[in-house]
Write a protein that holds these residues in place. Structure first.
Motif, PDB file in Angstrom:
ATOM      1  N   GLY A   1       9.605  65.433  28.451  1.00 32.14           N
ATOM      2  CA  GLY A   1       9.149  65.302  29.709  1.00 32.14           C
ATOM      3  C   GLY A   1      10.299  65.070  30.717  1.00 32.14           C
TER       4      GLY A   1
ATOM      5  N   LYS B   1      12.355  61.908  28.155  1.00 33.25           N
ATOM      6  CA  LYS B   1      11.377  61.220  26.962  1.00 33.25           C
ATOM      7  C   LYS B   1      10.513  62.182  26.595  1.00 33.25           C
ATOM      8  CE  LYS B   1      10.960  56.538  29.017  1.00 33.25           C
ATOM      9  NZ  LYS B   1      10.072  55.466  29.295  1.00 33.25           N
TER      10      LYS B   1
ATOM     11  N   GLY C   1       6.885  63.223  24.809  1.00 35.28           N
ATOM     12  CA  GLY C   1       5.314  62.818  24.890  1.00 35.28           C
ATOM     13  C   GLY C   1       4.865  63.523  23.559  1.00 35.28           C
TER      14      GLY C   1
ATOM     15  N   GLU D   1       4.850  58.018  24.242  1.00 33.19           N
ATOM     16  CA  GLU D   1       6.221  58.525  24.616  1.00 33.19           C
ATOM     17  C   GLU D   1       7.345  57.571  24.278  1.00 33.19           C
ATOM     18  OE1 GLU D   1       6.316  57.911  29.055  1.00 33.19           O
ATOM     19  OE2 GLU D   1       5.362  59.790  29.611  1.00 33.19           O
TER      20      GLU D   1
END
Length: 66
Positions: free
Chosen positions: A31, A35, A37, A50
Motif C-alpha cells: 500500500g 503497509k 494488505g 493490514e
C-alpha cells in the motif's frame, strides 16, 4: 528481499496457494502508506488485514523467505 519490489497498489496472488482455480488463494498488496494488505481472493470485498512493512518482512524472513 524479493517480493516487495513490485508496483504499489497492485494485488498479487500467492504462488504457494493450493488451488488457484477454486479461489483458495491469499493476495498481497504493497500500500501507499508503507503497509502490506492481505486478503482472501475468494472474498475480495471483505475485510483486508493490514500490517506494517517491517512486520511483513520479519514474518517472511522467519519463514525462510529471502
Amino acid at each position: 528481499m524479493r517480493g516487495l519490489g513490485h508496483e504499489p497498489g497492485r494485488w498479487r496472488t500467492s504462488s504457494y496457494s493450493s488451488d488457484q482455480r477454486q479461489g483458495n488463494c491469499v493476495e498481497v498488496v504493497l500500500g501507499p502508506t508503507r503497509k502490506v494488505g492481505l486478503r482472501d481472493s475468494a472474498h475480495r470485498g471483505h475485510t483486508v488485514l493490514e500490517v506494517p512493512v517491517h512486520q511483513w518482512v520479519s514474518l517472511l524472513r522467519s519463514a525462510g523467505y529471502s
